[in-house]
Design an enzyme around this catalytic site. Structure first.
Site, mmCIF file in Angstrom:
data_model
loop_
_atom_site.group_PDB
_atom_site.id
_atom_site.type_symbol
_atom_site.label_atom_id
_atom_site.label_comp_id
_atom_site.label_asym_id
_atom_site.label_seq_id
_atom_site.Cartn_x
_atom_site.Cartn_y
_atom_site.Cartn_z
ATOM 1 N N LYS A 183 -86.091 -17.568 25.607
ATOM 2 C CA LYS A 183 -87.145 -17.961 26.521
ATOM 3 C C LYS A 183 -88.134 -16.794 26.577
ATOM 4 O O LYS A 183 -87.922 -15.818 27.297
ATOM 5 C CB LYS A 183 -86.556 -18.279 27.905
ATOM 6 C CG LYS A 183 -87.515 -19.029 28.836
ATOM 7 C CD LYS A 183 -88.489 -18.091 29.498
ATOM 8 C CE LYS A 183 -89.472 -18.820 30.392
ATOM 9 N NZ LYS A 183 -90.525 -17.904 30.916
ATOM 10 N N GLU A 258 -82.206 -5.123 31.108
ATOM 11 C CA GLU A 258 -83.094 -3.973 31.024
ATOM 12 C C GLU A 258 -84.215 -4.220 32.013
ATOM 13 O O GLU A 258 -85.088 -5.065 31.786
ATOM 14 C CB GLU A 258 -83.660 -3.797 29.617
ATOM 15 C CG GLU A 258 -84.490 -2.528 29.488
ATOM 16 C CD GLU A 258 -85.515 -2.591 28.385
ATOM 17 O OE1 GLU A 258 -86.623 -2.028 28.597
ATOM 18 O OE2 GLU A 258 -85.242 -3.194 27.342
ATOM 19 N N CYS A 292 -91.573 0.217 30.425
ATOM 20 C CA CYS A 292 -90.631 0.656 31.459
ATOM 21 C C CYS A 292 -90.124 2.068 31.216
ATOM 22 O O CYS A 292 -89.607 2.710 32.144
ATOM 23 C CB CYS A 292 -89.466 -0.319 31.545
ATOM 24 S SG CYS A 292 -88.648 -0.608 29.960
ATOM 25 N N GLU A 390 -92.568 0.685 40.752
ATOM 26 C CA GLU A 390 -93.060 0.560 39.380
ATOM 27 C C GLU A 390 -94.414 -0.143 39.381
ATOM 28 O O GLU A 390 -94.542 -1.277 39.840
ATOM 29 C CB GLU A 390 -92.066 -0.236 38.524
ATOM 30 C CG GLU A 390 -92.481 -0.314 37.068
ATOM 31 C CD GLU A 390 -91.472 -1.045 36.204
ATOM 32 O OE1 GLU A 390 -91.250 -0.610 35.054
ATOM 33 O OE2 GLU A 390 -90.918 -2.059 36.669
#
Length: 486
Positions: A183, A258, A292, A390
């Site tokens: 996906k 992750e 990231c 973040e």
């Protein structure tokens, strides 16, 4: 380049129940192509096709799986230019990034796991001597540990790298004998369908690889909650990962996560500032900060703080922002208008929190495209949201410290995240000593480089599990013990 894509389910290219939606070029805001909007039932059909294909695929010889992965890599390389052009159009990556960091890495990962399919899966154990007792007579028991495929793996991939990220999931999963439902991120799914087409042409049997896309939440939900799915491998935000983990926990699905990162870069008083600035400056360059692993928190000793800020400000001045197709462009657009506004809101929040906007902070004056100026926030403290959360954009926050390395370590570890941290010091032994105390899945010592055989993953809210190299093969397998009397 505009195309209308169909879903790939059970070896067939299927018209989507939900029609199509536009995939938009982040640089020119033009339509790249039309991606299929799957229905919940079509996702379940994909998982069922993967379930039906699992038993025969898991019993194929490793050499056969390796040959298919190698052929798929050949086909991706054959169409390299077209693949890179599509990746660039979907993601807004610069030409160098689209070619070298997206498609090339995707191809190399397929080649790596073609070899990985041939790695031993059996590990002999030392025989155990058992005394006579309630369990039977005295004797020697032999044992063999065998890695077995998990089953059907849902791979949910991120938008920042539509080639390397899916390849890092699909290739090792297939190498181990799993089947997959992919996906892709809704912003740039067309590249993943290209990958599926290469696998089909390479001879992957029907149902071994399935790709379903869509903008609706139901598409991702179905890919996770399908009873035919045994494992979910997800790259994305911590918030979404937590929701996926809750669903997986109900039926004990295996997970590889992750998630977010807020990489701390500890710059000590004896650091090579040119090296530190160049390393931390990559936050702006790679994927326009949408990565990231970026060192987005610079924790800098007061004795070199002013010089560091001045050098990083100058470094930003050399970074050309603009059309990712133009020669010399270093920083392209971010993925969407909504994400641009999110990043800009964080910069404004930083101002309100008391940070000094040393560079950037204003929207570049382009007629089209979702551009964000590389931004440097100085005079930050660890309690600011721009330091703790973040941002996922070309923004670095600098936090000064006055004390010894213990203070720097405490500041670095004072975070919900722990993916990759960094240490810059002229004393390598000192840097390694600090690295061992950082609560992060990886630490770069005087470098932002990575060893692509080393385990990759995060502590705390940065994820669950490890992949890359042979560790990815372990992630997509389960240990089975076989014992016998000697």
């Amino acid at each position: 380049m505009t195309e209308s894509q169909r879903l790939f389910v059970g070896g067939e290219w299927v018209e989507p129940d939900g029609g199509h939606y536009d995939v938009v070029d982040p640089a020119g805001e033009t339509v790249v192509g039309h991606a299929p909007e799957a229905s919940r039932q079509q996702v379940y059909d994909a998982a069922r096709a993967a379930r039906d294909a699992f038993e025969p695929w898991s019993r194929t010889k490793p050499e056969e799986r390796a040959a298919i992965l190698d052929r798929a890599a050949d086909l991706m390389q054959r169409d390299f230019a077209a693949n890179a052009e599509l990746a660039q159009a979907e993601s807004g990556a610069t030409t160098g990034t689209a070619r070298g960091m997206q498609v090339a890495v995707g191809v190399s990962r397929f080649r790596r796991y073609a070899k990985g399919a041939l790695e031993p899966v059996e590990e002999a154990m030392v025989p155990q001597i058992n005394e006579a007792g309630p369990m039977g007579k005295a004797g020697v028991t032999g044992a063999l540990a065998v890695r077995q495929p998990v089953g059907v793996v849902t791979c949910i991939t991120s938008y920042n790298n539509p080639w390397a990220n899916p390849a890092g999931k699909v290739a090792p999963a297939l190498a181990m004998g799993n089947t997959v439902v992919v996906k892709p991120a809704p912003q740039d799914p067309l590249s993943v369908f290209r990958m599926a087409a290469a696998l089909e042409e390479a001879g992957a049997p029907p149902g071994v690889v399935n790709v379903v896309s869509g903008t609706e939440v139901a598409v991702g939900e179905a890919a996770v909650d399908s009873p035919d799915v045994d494992m979910v491998s997800f790259t994305g935000s911590t918030a979404v990962g937590q929701r996926i983990g809750e669903v997986c926990g109900r039926s004990m699905k295996r997970q590889l996560m992750e998630l977010g990162g807020k990489g701390a870069a500890v710059v000590l008083d004896d650091a090579d500032l040119d090296s530190a600035v160049a390393g931390i400056g990559t936050t702006y360059a790679f994927y326009s900060g949408q990565i990231c692993t970026a060192p987005t928190r610079a924790i800098v000793h007061r004795s070199v703080y002013d010089e560091f800020v001045a050098r990083l400000t100058a470094y930003i001045g050399y970074m050309k922002v603009g059309d990712p197709r133009a020669k010399g462009t270093v920083v392209g657009p971010v993925i969407s208008a909504a994400h641009r506004e999110r990043i800009e809101s964080y910069v404004e929040l930083g101002r309100k929190e008391g940070a000094t906007v040393v560079a950037g902070g204003d929207r570049p004056a382009f007629e089209n495209g979702f551009y964000v100026a590389p931004t440097l926030l100085a005079d930050c403290t660890n309690d600011m949201r721009v330091v703790r959360e973040e941002i996922f954009g070309p923004v670095v926050a600098v936090v000064p410290f006055d004390g010894d390395e213990d203070e720097a370590i405490a500041l670095a570890n004072d975070s919900d995240y722990g993916l990759i941290d960094y240490v810059w010091s002229g004393d390598v032994a000192r840097a390694f000593r600090i690295a061992r105390r950082l609560r992060a899945g990886g630490v770069g010592v005087n470098t932002i480089g990575r060893n692509m055989e080393a385990p990759f993953g995060g502590f705390k809210k940065s994820g669950v599990g490890r992949d890359v190299g042979s560790y990815a093969l372990h992630a997509y397998s389960e240990w089975q013990s076989i014992v016998w009397p000697g």
